[in-house]
Structures are given as C-alpha cells and as structure tokens.
Scaffold this motif. Structure first.
Motif, PDB file in Angstrom:
ATOM      1  N   PHE A   1     -10.841 -32.524   2.306  1.00  0.00           N
ATOM      2  CA  PHE A   1     -11.594 -31.768   1.313  1.00  0.00           C
ATOM      3  C   PHE A   1     -10.663 -31.193   0.247  1.00  0.00           C
ATOM      4  CE2 PHE A   1     -13.795 -31.845   5.313  1.00  0.00           C
ATOM      5  CZ  PHE A   1     -15.041 -32.299   4.922  1.00  0.00           C
ATOM      6  N   LYS A   2     -11.149 -31.207  -0.976  1.00  0.00           N
ATOM      7  CA  LYS A   2     -10.347 -30.695  -2.079  1.00  0.00           C
ATOM      8  C   LYS A   2     -10.276 -29.163  -2.064  1.00  0.00           C
ATOM      9  CE  LYS A   2      -9.539 -30.877  -6.940  1.00  0.00           C
ATOM     10  NZ  LYS A   2      -9.290 -31.823  -7.965  1.00  0.00           N
ATOM     11  N   TYR A   3     -11.413 -28.527  -1.801  1.00  0.00           N
ATOM     12  CA  TYR A   3     -11.478 -27.077  -1.751  1.00  0.00           C
ATOM     13  C   TYR A   3     -12.199 -26.638  -0.482  1.00  0.00           C
ATOM     14  CZ  TYR A   3     -10.292 -27.304  -6.690  1.00  0.00           C
ATOM     15  OH  TYR A   3      -9.666 -27.564  -7.874  1.00  0.00           O
ATOM     16  N   VAL A   4     -11.731 -25.547   0.091  1.00  0.00           N
ATOM     17  CA  VAL A   4     -12.356 -24.958   1.266  1.00  0.00           C
ATOM     18  C   VAL A   4     -12.546 -23.475   0.983  1.00  0.00           C
ATOM     19  CG1 VAL A   4     -12.137 -24.482   3.733  1.00  0.00           C
ATOM     20  CG2 VAL A   4     -11.212 -26.617   2.789  1.00  0.00           C
ATOM     21  N   TYR A   5     -13.804 -23.019   1.019  1.00  0.00           N
ATOM     22  CA  TYR A   5     -14.113 -21.621   0.769  1.00  0.00           C
ATOM     23  C   TYR A   5     -14.691 -21.003   2.038  1.00  0.00           C
ATOM     24  CZ  TYR A   5     -13.735 -22.774  -4.190  1.00  0.00           C
ATOM     25  OH  TYR A   5     -13.283 -23.200  -5.412  1.00  0.00           O
ATOM     26  N   LEU A   6     -14.114 -19.932   2.461  1.00  0.00           N
ATOM     27  CA  LEU A   6     -14.604 -19.164   3.600  1.00  0.00           C
ATOM     28  C   LEU A   6     -15.241 -17.903   3.030  1.00  0.00           C
ATOM     29  CD1 LEU A   6     -14.661 -18.764   6.694  1.00  0.00           C
ATOM     30  CD2 LEU A   6     -12.433 -17.656   6.482  1.00  0.00           C
ATOM     31  N   PHE A   7     -16.483 -17.609   3.433  1.00  0.00           N
ATOM     32  CA  PHE A   7     -17.165 -16.448   2.882  1.00  0.00           C
ATOM     33  C   PHE A   7     -18.108 -15.860   3.920  1.00  0.00           C
ATOM     34  CE2 PHE A   7     -19.583 -20.225   1.933  1.00  0.00           C
ATOM     35  CZ  PHE A   7     -20.905 -19.865   2.092  1.00  0.00           C
ATOM     36  N   GLY A   8     -18.723 -14.753   3.581  1.00  0.00           N
ATOM     37  CA  GLY A   8     -19.703 -14.125   4.456  1.00  0.00           C
ATOM     38  C   GLY A   8     -19.118 -13.009   5.295  1.00  0.00           C
ATOM     39  N   SER A   9     -19.868 -12.627   6.321  1.00  0.00           N
ATOM     40  CA  SER A   9     -19.504 -11.465   7.133  1.00  0.00           C
ATOM     41  C   SER A   9     -18.216 -11.661   7.913  1.00  0.00           C
ATOM     42  CB  SER A   9     -20.641 -11.120   8.109  1.00  0.00           C
ATOM     43  OG  SER A   9     -20.878 -12.198   8.988  1.00  0.00           O
ATOM     44  N   VAL A  10     -17.805 -12.902   8.110  1.00  0.00           N
ATOM     45  CA  VAL A  10     -16.560 -13.162   8.838  1.00  0.00           C
ATOM     46  C   VAL A  10     -15.357 -12.557   8.108  1.00  0.00           C
ATOM     47  CG1 VAL A  10     -16.029 -15.400   7.801  1.00  0.00           C
ATOM     48  CG2 VAL A  10     -15.369 -14.941  10.175  1.00  0.00           C
TER      49      VAL A  10
ATOM     50  N   ASP B   1     -19.365 -19.042   7.611  1.00  0.00           N
ATOM     51  CA  ASP B   1     -19.802 -19.666   6.367  1.00  0.00           C
ATOM     52  C   ASP B   1     -18.603 -20.334   5.702  1.00  0.00           C
ATOM     53  OD1 ASP B   1     -22.513 -18.595   6.466  1.00  0.00           O
ATOM     54  OD2 ASP B   1     -21.552 -16.661   6.124  1.00  0.00           O
ATOM     55  N   ILE B   2     -18.666 -21.649   5.608  1.00  0.00           N
ATOM     56  CA  ILE B   2     -17.594 -22.430   4.992  1.00  0.00           C
ATOM     57  C   ILE B   2     -18.219 -23.398   4.003  1.00  0.00           C
ATOM     58  CG2 ILE B   2     -15.680 -24.033   5.357  1.00  0.00           C
ATOM     59  CD1 ILE B   2     -15.519 -23.044   8.241  1.00  0.00           C
ATOM     60  N   LEU B   3     -17.721 -23.395   2.780  1.00  0.00           N
ATOM     61  CA  LEU B   3     -18.136 -24.357   1.766  1.00  0.00           C
ATOM     62  C   LEU B   3     -16.995 -25.350   1.606  1.00  0.00           C
ATOM     63  CD1 LEU B   3     -19.967 -25.362  -0.546  1.00  0.00           C
ATOM     64  CD2 LEU B   3     -18.797 -23.704  -2.024  1.00  0.00           C
ATOM     65  N   LEU B   4     -17.295 -26.629   1.826  1.00  0.00           N
ATOM     66  CA  LEU B   4     -16.297 -27.694   1.722  1.00  0.00           C
ATOM     67  C   LEU B   4     -16.641 -28.563   0.530  1.00  0.00           C
ATOM     68  CD1 LEU B   4     -16.321 -28.655   5.500  1.00  0.00           C
ATOM     69  CD2 LEU B   4     -14.648 -27.209   4.336  1.00  0.00           C
ATOM     70  N   ILE B   5     -15.688 -28.766  -0.364  1.00  0.00           N
ATOM     71  CA  ILE B   5     -15.906 -29.573  -1.567  1.00  0.00           C
ATOM     72  C   ILE B   5     -14.955 -30.759  -1.534  1.00  0.00           C
ATOM     73  CG2 ILE B   5     -15.825 -29.584  -4.089  1.00  0.00           C
ATOM     74  CD1 ILE B   5     -16.519 -26.593  -3.960  1.00  0.00           C
ATOM     75  N   TYR B   6     -15.495 -31.929  -1.799  1.00  0.00           N
ATOM     76  CA  TYR B   6     -14.701 -33.152  -1.788  1.00  0.00           C
ATOM     77  C   TYR B   6     -14.767 -33.828  -3.148  1.00  0.00           C
ATOM     78  CZ  TYR B   6     -19.382 -34.998  -0.884  1.00  0.00           C
ATOM     79  OH  TYR B   6     -20.717 -35.274  -0.952  1.00  0.00           O
ATOM     80  N   ASP B   7     -13.784 -34.675  -3.441  1.00  0.00           N
ATOM     81  CA  ASP B   7     -13.769 -35.443  -4.689  1.00  0.00           C
ATOM     82  C   ASP B   7     -14.649 -36.675  -4.602  1.00  0.00           C
ATOM     83  OD1 ASP B   7     -12.208 -34.031  -6.497  1.00  0.00           O
ATOM     84  OD2 ASP B   7     -10.346 -34.855  -5.708  1.00  0.00           O
ATOM     85  N   ASN B   8     -14.450 -37.451  -3.554  1.00  0.00           N
ATOM     86  CA  ASN B   8     -15.172 -38.710  -3.393  1.00  0.00           C
ATOM     87  C   ASN B   8     -15.762 -38.778  -1.994  1.00  0.00           C
ATOM     88  OD1 ASN B   8     -14.385 -39.905  -5.972  1.00  0.00           O
ATOM     89  ND2 ASN B   8     -12.336 -39.942  -5.080  1.00  0.00           N
TER      90      ASN B   8
END
Length: 78
Positions: free
Chosen positions: A28-37, A48-55
C-alpha cells in the motif's frame, strides 16, 4: 509506502503491533490509522485503518487477509 498517524510514540499496544509488523503494509502506498485507537486510555473495540494503493492487483486481497489474520491473532480479535 507511507505510514501515517497522529500519534507521537506511545505505549498503545495496537500502534506498537502495527509498527512491529509494518512490512505487512508494503503493498500500500499510504496507511492511515485513525479513530479511538489513537486516544490514550480510550477503550476501543475496533481498529480503523485506511489503506490506499496505486494499482489494483490480486495480491492486495491476499495482503489484506494476512493483515487481518495477524491482527486477529496478535490482539485476540474475532
């Protein structure tokens, strides 16, 4: 890959676990950890983890399964 969160180093076991297993997120290009954790002392029942990929590739699905299985095993989530 860029791993981003809003924490300074902490004793939070989820954050520590993710940092220890950072290689799981290499697809994954970007990994965002967010939320109450991210809130010190908060009781949380999810991650809560948002994973963003290029392809897109089929490997992403495999990697998501490995990430999920690892978190479930290490944190006792089911």
């Amino acid at each position: 890959m860029t791993f981003m969160n809003t924490l300074t180093p902490s004793q939070n076991n989820v954050v520590t676990l993710l940092r220890k297993h950072i290689s799981l997120f290499s697809s994954f290009k970007y990994v965002y950890l967010f939320g109450s954790v991210l809130i010190s002392g908060a009781i949380n029942n999810d991650i809560d983890i948002l994973l963003i990929y290029d392809n897109y590739s089929d490997r992403l699905l495999t990697d998501l399964k490995v990430i999920s299985d690892t978190l479930e095993e290490k944190l006792g989530l089911y």
